[in-house]
Design a protein around this motif. Structure first.
Motif, PDB file in Angstrom:
ATOM      1  N   PHE A 168       0.824  -1.209   0.000  1.00  0.00           N
ATOM      2  CA  PHE A 168       0.000   0.000   0.000  1.00  0.00           C
ATOM      3  C   PHE A 168       0.863   1.266   0.000  1.00  0.00           C
ATOM      4  CE2 PHE A 168      -4.349  -1.510   1.883  1.00  0.00           C
ATOM      5  CZ  PHE A 168      -4.585  -2.245   0.732  1.00  0.00           C
ATOM      6  N   CYS A 169       1.926   1.286   0.778  1.00  0.00           N
ATOM      7  CA  CYS A 169       2.798   2.472   0.811  1.00  0.00           C
ATOM      8  C   CYS A 169       3.448   2.707  -0.543  1.00  0.00           C
ATOM      9  CB  CYS A 169       3.845   2.348   1.912  1.00  0.00           C
ATOM     10  SG  CYS A 169       3.175   2.628   3.562  1.00  0.00           S
ATOM     11  N   LEU A 170       3.929   1.645  -1.171  1.00  0.00           N
ATOM     12  CA  LEU A 170       4.522   1.786  -2.502  1.00  0.00           C
ATOM     13  C   LEU A 170       3.453   2.196  -3.510  1.00  0.00           C
ATOM     14  CD1 LEU A 170       7.069   1.618  -4.189  1.00  0.00           C
ATOM     15  CD2 LEU A 170       6.663  -0.833  -4.475  1.00  0.00           C
ATOM     16  N   GLY A 171       2.266   1.635  -3.380  1.00  0.00           N
ATOM     17  CA  GLY A 171       1.162   2.030  -4.252  1.00  0.00           C
ATOM     18  C   GLY A 171       0.827   3.502  -4.106  1.00  0.00           C
ATOM     19  N   MET A 172       0.809   4.000  -2.861  1.00  0.00           N
ATOM     20  CA  MET A 172       0.534   5.427  -2.641  1.00  0.00           C
ATOM     21  C   MET A 172       1.605   6.287  -3.300  1.00  0.00           C
ATOM     22  SD  MET A 172      -0.849   5.923   1.241  1.00  0.00           S
ATOM     23  CE  MET A 172      -0.435   4.420   2.097  1.00  0.00           C
ATOM     24  N   LEU A 173       2.846   5.901  -3.120  1.00  0.00           N
ATOM     25  CA  LEU A 173       3.943   6.669  -3.699  1.00  0.00           C
ATOM     26  C   LEU A 173       3.832   6.707  -5.225  1.00  0.00           C
ATOM     27  CD1 LEU A 173       6.637   8.172  -3.240  1.00  0.00           C
ATOM     28  CD2 LEU A 173       7.770   5.967  -3.486  1.00  0.00           C
ATOM     29  N   LEU A 174       3.630   5.544  -5.831  1.00  0.00           N
ATOM     30  CA  LEU A 174       3.605   5.476  -7.290  1.00  0.00           C
ATOM     31  C   LEU A 174       2.304   6.026  -7.868  1.00  0.00           C
ATOM     32  CD1 LEU A 174       5.287   2.005  -7.942  1.00  0.00           C
ATOM     33  CD2 LEU A 174       6.329   4.266  -7.950  1.00  0.00           C
ATOM     34  N   PHE A 175       1.163   5.628  -7.319  1.00  0.00           N
ATOM     35  CA  PHE A 175      -0.117   6.063  -7.861  1.00  0.00           C
ATOM     36  C   PHE A 175      -0.374   7.540  -7.547  1.00  0.00           C
ATOM     37  CE2 PHE A 175      -4.703   6.727  -7.775  1.00  0.00           C
ATOM     38  CZ  PHE A 175      -5.088   6.211  -8.999  1.00  0.00           C
ATOM     39  N   SER A 176      -0.502   7.849  -6.270  1.00  0.00           N
ATOM     40  CA  SER A 176      -0.825   9.226  -5.897  1.00  0.00           C
ATOM     41  C   SER A 176       0.316  10.176  -6.252  1.00  0.00           C
ATOM     42  CB  SER A 176      -1.161   9.317  -4.413  1.00  0.00           C
ATOM     43  OG  SER A 176      -2.362   8.609  -4.138  1.00  0.00           O
TER      44      SER A 176
END
Length: 133
Positions: free
Chosen positions: A77-85
């Protein structure tokens, strides 16, 4: 509360504060800089970031989720937030940035895929938890 749960909940709290700050910047600081379409795009990044911050907060407070699952979902989730958001923020600001962000476009779907993977992994593991505890 164990060490991992404390870490997840604490980081979720700091990410929530950061997300609110980013959202306020988007709502009040971008009006004169970028188009309404770019502001809407920016708000999408904020919304998805906050969804996942709240999810992490709940995961950190839930005792029934195995530690290994929490660690993996937290990281994904943290990596997803960094990449997506993060990539959405950059794309929304591209008109005012002093550098090219042409590399960012393909990053957004990778972040979204990480969110999907994290949710599927969490859901599968919740389905397979044994016992009534």
């Amino acid at each position: 509360m164990n060490k991992l749960d404390k870490k997840i909940v604490s980081i979720a709290c700091f990410l929530a504060a950061l997300t609110i700050g980013i959202g306020a910047f988007g709502a009040h600081g971008l009006e004169r800089l970028v188009s309404q379409e770019a502001i809407n795009t920016f708000e999408t990044g904020v919304r998805y970031q906050m969804y996942h911050v709240v999810a992490l907060f709940i995961i950190g407070l839930t005792r029934r989720i195995p530690e290994k699952v929490k660690k993996i979902v937290f990281r994904v989730f943290c990596l997803g937030m960094l990449l997506f958001s993060g990539s959405i923020y950059l794309l929304a600001l591209k008109a005012v940035l002093p550098f090219s962000i042409s590399f960012v476009g393909p990053i957004t779907p990778i972040g979204g895929l990480l969110f999907i993977i994290g949710w599927c992994y969490l859901g599968y593991n919740l389905l397979t938890i044994r016992g009534d505890n």
